[in-house]
Design a protein around this motif. Sequence first.
Motif, mmCIF file in Angstrom:
data_model
loop_
_atom_site.group_PDB
_atom_site.id
_atom_site.type_symbol
_atom_site.label_atom_id
_atom_site.label_comp_id
_atom_site.label_asym_id
_atom_site.label_seq_id
_atom_site.Cartn_x
_atom_site.Cartn_y
_atom_site.Cartn_z
ATOM 1 N N ASN A 1 -11.700 13.686 6.821
ATOM 2 C CA ASN A 1 -13.023 13.163 7.121
ATOM 3 C C ASN A 1 -13.345 11.990 6.195
ATOM 4 N N ARG A 2 -13.531 10.805 6.778
ATOM 5 C CA ARG A 2 -13.819 9.561 6.064
ATOM 6 C C ARG A 2 -12.669 9.105 5.164
ATOM 7 N N ILE A 3 -11.480 9.573 5.462
ATOM 8 C CA ILE A 3 -10.277 9.137 4.742
ATOM 9 C C ILE A 3 -9.256 8.695 5.782
ATOM 10 N N TYR A 4 -8.840 7.418 5.726
ATOM 11 C CA TYR A 4 -7.901 6.877 6.705
ATOM 12 C C TYR A 4 -6.862 6.041 5.960
ATOM 13 N N THR A 5 -5.613 6.485 6.011
ATOM 14 C CA THR A 5 -4.572 5.833 5.211
ATOM 15 C C THR A 5 -3.323 5.559 6.037
ATOM 16 N N LEU A 6 -2.559 4.592 5.577
ATOM 17 C CA LEU A 6 -1.265 4.223 6.173
ATOM 18 C C LEU A 6 -0.373 3.692 5.063
ATOM 19 N N ALA A 7 0.905 3.968 5.168
ATOM 20 C CA ALA A 7 1.867 3.379 4.241
ATOM 21 C C ALA A 7 3.220 3.327 4.929
ATOM 22 N N GLY A 8 3.949 2.229 4.711
ATOM 23 C CA GLY A 8 5.246 2.141 5.365
ATOM 24 C C GLY A 8 5.943 0.820 5.145
ATOM 25 N N TYR A 9 6.771 0.463 6.130
ATOM 26 C CA TYR A 9 7.704 -0.653 5.996
ATOM 27 C C TYR A 9 7.528 -1.625 7.164
ATOM 28 N N PHE A 10 7.380 -2.917 6.841
ATOM 29 C CA PHE A 10 7.370 -3.925 7.885
ATOM 30 C C PHE A 10 8.788 -4.137 8.403
ATOM 31 N N PRO A 11 8.949 -4.436 9.687
ATOM 32 C CA PRO A 11 10.286 -4.745 10.206
ATOM 33 C C PRO A 11 10.770 -6.087 9.684
ATOM 34 N N GLY A 12 12.094 -6.260 9.680
ATOM 35 C CA GLY A 12 12.659 -7.525 9.237
ATOM 36 C C GLY A 12 13.694 -7.337 8.151
ATOM 37 N N ALA A 13 14.440 -8.411 7.890
ATOM 38 C CA ALA A 13 15.523 -8.349 6.909
ATOM 39 C C ALA A 13 14.991 -8.231 5.486
ATOM 40 N N GLU A 14 13.846 -8.857 5.216
ATOM 41 C CA GLU A 14 13.263 -8.772 3.879
ATOM 42 C C GLU A 14 12.502 -7.463 3.733
ATOM 43 N N ASN A 15 12.694 -6.801 2.610
ATOM 44 C CA ASN A 15 11.979 -5.555 2.369
ATOM 45 C C ASN A 15 10.526 -5.852 2.018
ATOM 46 N N ARG A 16 9.639 -5.392 2.884
ATOM 47 C CA ARG A 16 8.207 -5.558 2.658
ATOM 48 C C ARG A 16 7.529 -4.206 2.878
ATOM 49 N N PHE A 17 6.749 -3.796 1.888
ATOM 50 C CA PHE A 17 6.080 -2.510 1.928
ATOM 51 C C PHE A 17 4.573 -2.739 2.032
ATOM 52 N N PHE A 18 3.894 -1.880 2.761
ATOM 53 C CA PHE A 18 2.438 -2.016 2.853
ATOM 54 C C PHE A 18 1.774 -0.675 2.569
ATOM 55 N N VAL A 19 0.606 -0.747 1.972
ATOM 56 C CA VAL A 19 -0.188 0.433 1.651
ATOM 57 C C VAL A 19 -1.627 0.145 2.069
ATOM 58 N N ILE A 20 -2.202 1.018 2.878
ATOM 59 C CA ILE A 20 -3.596 0.896 3.306
ATOM 60 C C ILE A 20 -4.291 2.214 2.980
ATOM 61 N N LEU A 21 -5.158 2.196 1.979
ATOM 62 C CA LEU A 21 -5.897 3.399 1.585
ATOM 63 C C LEU A 21 -7.383 3.125 1.755
ATOM 64 N N LEU A 22 -7.968 3.676 2.788
ATOM 65 C CA LEU A 22 -9.388 3.490 3.078
ATOM 66 C C LEU A 22 -10.118 4.817 2.887
ATOM 67 N N ASN A 23 -11.068 4.835 1.979
ATOM 68 C CA ASN A 23 -11.922 6.010 1.772
ATOM 69 C C ASN A 23 -13.330 5.602 2.181
ATOM 70 N N GLN A 24 -13.569 5.560 3.480
ATOM 71 C CA GLN A 24 -14.818 5.014 4.006
ATOM 72 C C GLN A 24 -15.162 5.671 5.336
ATOM 73 N N ARG A 25 -16.365 5.373 5.809
ATOM 74 C CA ARG A 25 -16.856 6.008 7.040
ATOM 75 C C ARG A 25 -16.061 5.579 8.273
ATOM 76 N N ALA A 26 -15.788 4.289 8.396
ATOM 77 C CA ALA A 26 -15.158 3.756 9.609
ATOM 78 C C ALA A 26 -13.639 3.742 9.483
ATOM 79 N N ASN A 27 -12.966 4.181 10.540
ATOM 80 C CA ASN A 27 -11.503 4.160 10.568
ATOM 81 C C ASN A 27 -11.024 2.801 11.076
ATOM 82 N N GLN A 28 -10.673 1.932 10.157
ATOM 83 C CA GLN A 28 -10.222 0.589 10.499
ATOM 84 C C GLN A 28 -8.762 0.371 10.137
ATOM 85 N N ARG A 29 -8.028 1.451 9.875
ATOM 86 C CA ARG A 29 -6.655 1.257 9.374
ATOM 87 C C ARG A 29 -5.759 0.563 10.382
#
Length: 416
Positions: A372-400
């Motif tokens: 409830n009011r916690i929406y998170t994502l973490a993972g790997y972008f596609p492609g030859a270069e290693n790119r990692f992303f982290v999305i940690l939202l502790n808020q009312r709206a789920n915008q992840r």
Amino acid sequence: MGLLLRMQGKTKFGTLLVLGILVCIESVMGADRFGQLSEKLQPLVRQGCVMVADEEDALFRYPQGCNPMLIPASVVKLATASMAFAELGEGYRFRTEFFLSPTGSLVIRGQGDPFLVSEEWQRIADHFSERSDFPRVLESLIFDESLFGDLSKLPGPGRSMNPYDAPYGALVSNFNTIHVRKHSNSIVESAEEQTPLTPSAEKWSRKLKPGKHRIRIPQGSNNSLRYTGELLLAFLEKEGVKVRSKELLVGKVKSEDRLLYVHHNHRSLREVVGGMMTYSNNFIANQLLLFTGMKAHGPPAVPEKGLRVLQRHLEEKLGIPEEQFHFEEGSGLSRGNRMTPEAVWKILIHYQPYRSTLPEQNGVALKTGTLNRIYTLAGYFPGAENRFFVILLNQRANQRDAVLKLLLDHHRNKGF
């Protein structure tokens, strides 16, 4: 000498001035490069942090410089799985032991196999049916859960009938859930071809409305163990093995009991983790935490031992400072769990060999987390270069998802 010192001072000052100008130029160029992205993120990220990084550096943060301790929800499963792979090995297979007592009872000692499903019980029954030295008539079934200790302090499971609230244990079948179909005439049948409808499962389904239901086994009165016993009994009798006493018996393996068989689950740890990630199964996550702690520190399995191994793994093997994480359990159910985006990033780096265990969303391998009011994502972008992303939202709206789309578009069009 004075002239020389003045000249050296001017040289140092000039060098510092040039370096300062270069830093400013780089900062302005970086701000311009990500300016539009930051503007688009502003209405989406009210409380939280967004981060993109490579294996060495953080390439982008919004808000700038953010690295707060936030509730990660099921992104915690990345940490738990990373620990399990490091401690057990991706090929590890969970075990269940079977002994024969001098009185002719089958004693079953559980070790917390998180994937002890109907297909495994069928394999166990098949094994015994093919052995000439196995009795065709057993006195009783005795269940030994002594390798697991008090789990009451493990946060997470509530008292609802939802599968994500399933409790943990040493001998647990089908993730402590039942899957049934109830007809309009109140007749109940199993919704799975491989799973017989046991007396207890039928009883627990009486108040359900018509339709298909997957519910957790009710807490209390050894219900979980009773269901396991009824399943094993059904599979043994199907293979022609009779059991005189149908009473649920709980005990411990004794020195005079003879080891008959050690069953290894046909799924490797990598497959178990793949199932956990795909369905974000909280039960599997905390079974892994409990078992790994027991393996490292001996029985009984208790949350404190697993959390100790998890902390050591993150600090010593991944180099994450202890002030960047705090865990109360291993699935993400507890709102007391905390992680910084940088901690998640370091875990993603270590988890790269196992990224195929993660589900994909629009070609992006990732783990979601939701409370409830916690929406998170973490993972790997596609492609030859290693790119990692982290999305940690502790808020009312789920915008992840909207945030991920912006990051992915920027990654594909301009790059990080």
